[in-house]
Write an enzyme that holds these catalytic residues in place. Structure first.
Site, PDB file in Angstrom:
ATOM      1  CG  PHE A 187      -5.237  -6.617  -8.465  1.00  0.00           C
ATOM      2  CD1 PHE A 187      -5.883  -7.905  -9.168  1.00  0.00           C
ATOM      3  CD2 PHE A 187      -4.749  -6.033  -9.714  1.00  0.00           C
ATOM      4  CE1 PHE A 187      -5.705  -8.405 -10.548  1.00  0.00           C
ATOM      5  CE2 PHE A 187      -4.566  -6.135 -10.985  1.00  0.00           C
ATOM      6  CZ  PHE A 187      -4.970  -7.470 -11.559  1.00  0.00           C
ATOM      7  CG  ASP A 188      -2.199  -2.764  -2.786  1.00  0.00           C
ATOM      8  OD1 ASP A 188      -2.715  -2.744  -1.637  1.00  0.00           O
ATOM      9  OD2 ASP A 188      -2.011  -1.433  -3.327  1.00  0.00           O
ATOM     10  CG  PHE A 189      -8.673  -1.663  -2.740  1.00  0.00           C
ATOM     11  CD1 PHE A 189      -9.272  -1.802  -4.062  1.00  0.00           C
ATOM     12  CD2 PHE A 189      -9.544  -0.974  -1.723  1.00  0.00           C
ATOM     13  CE1 PHE A 189     -10.254  -1.206  -4.336  1.00  0.00           C
ATOM     14  CE2 PHE A 189     -10.492  -0.487  -1.795  1.00  0.00           C
ATOM     15  CZ  PHE A 189     -11.124  -0.569  -3.243  1.00  0.00           C
TER      16      PHE A 189
END
Ligand code: MG
Length: 208
Positions: free
Chosen positions: A3-5
């Site tokens: 996941f990107d944040f």
């Protein structure tokens, strides 16, 4: 599952946009549109500042940071359903990684407000690689740490840079429309899927 944040796990849209507005206003004396302010969110912050002004990038960064850090606790939010989804994925035995262009101390600042750190088996920040998204390096770094193969992995993100990094690493890519970029921008990159809410993302990821 990677996941990107910002704009993917946590809603920092207002925080980041207003930090950029404050910095460009104060340092450059300009009023930029919302779209211009967030056009490069997802790249390392220093690159975003150089795009605003090569000459004043250091001062922009300093002013941005001061405002951003002072307003993080007030403006950062978790996206609805995100921690439930991460908990479900963990319960289903999926190794989870976070791949962010943030620096580690800034990610720590966010985790001090939102207790999401423990969902992730690995957290890749900008210090971990020489090249950053949209290069595949941070994604590959996370996969090595998880001992996972790209073809078994999904990269989930709200930015074109996430989708390009994931695809360049050989992963399945999923765009999310609740962050900084719209469906049209994400679809143009040809991701494997684009989803509009965490329920839709849960369906997709838990089926895999
Ligand atoms: Mg993002």
């Amino acid at each position: 599952m990677l996941f990107d944040f910002d704009g993917t796990v946590v809603d920092t849209v207002e925080l980041i946009r207003e930090s950029h507005r404050h910095a460009t206003r104060q340092v450059l004396g300009v009023e930029l549109s919302d779209r211009e302010l967030v056009a490069r969110v997802g790249l390392p912050l220093s690159d975003q500042m150089r795009a605003f002004s090569e000459e004043h990038a250091d001062e922009l960064l300093r002013v941005y940071r001061e405002w951003n850090h002072g307003h993080t606790a007030e403006l950062i939010r978790e996206y609805p359903g995100m921690s439930d989804l991460l908990a479900e994925l963990r319960a289903a035995g999926r190794p989870l990684g976070l791949v962010t262009s943030k620096m580690r101390p800034v990610a720590d600042l966010a985790f001090a407000v939102l207790p999401l750190r423990d969902y992730f088996d690995v957290i890749v920040t900008t210090e971990d690689t020489v090249r950053h998204k949209p290069a595949p390096d941070p994604v590959l770094h996370a996969l090595r740490a998880l001992d996972a193969r790209p073809e078994d992995a999904v990269m989930v993100g709200d930015a074109p840079f996430d989708l390009r990094a994931g695809a360049a690493a050989g992963c399945i890519t999923v765009g999310v429309t609740w962050g900084f970029f719209d469906r049209e921008t994400l679809s143009a990159l040809g991701p494997d899927a684009v989803v509009d809410d965490t329920a839709e993302l849960a369906d997709l990821l838990l089926r895999r």
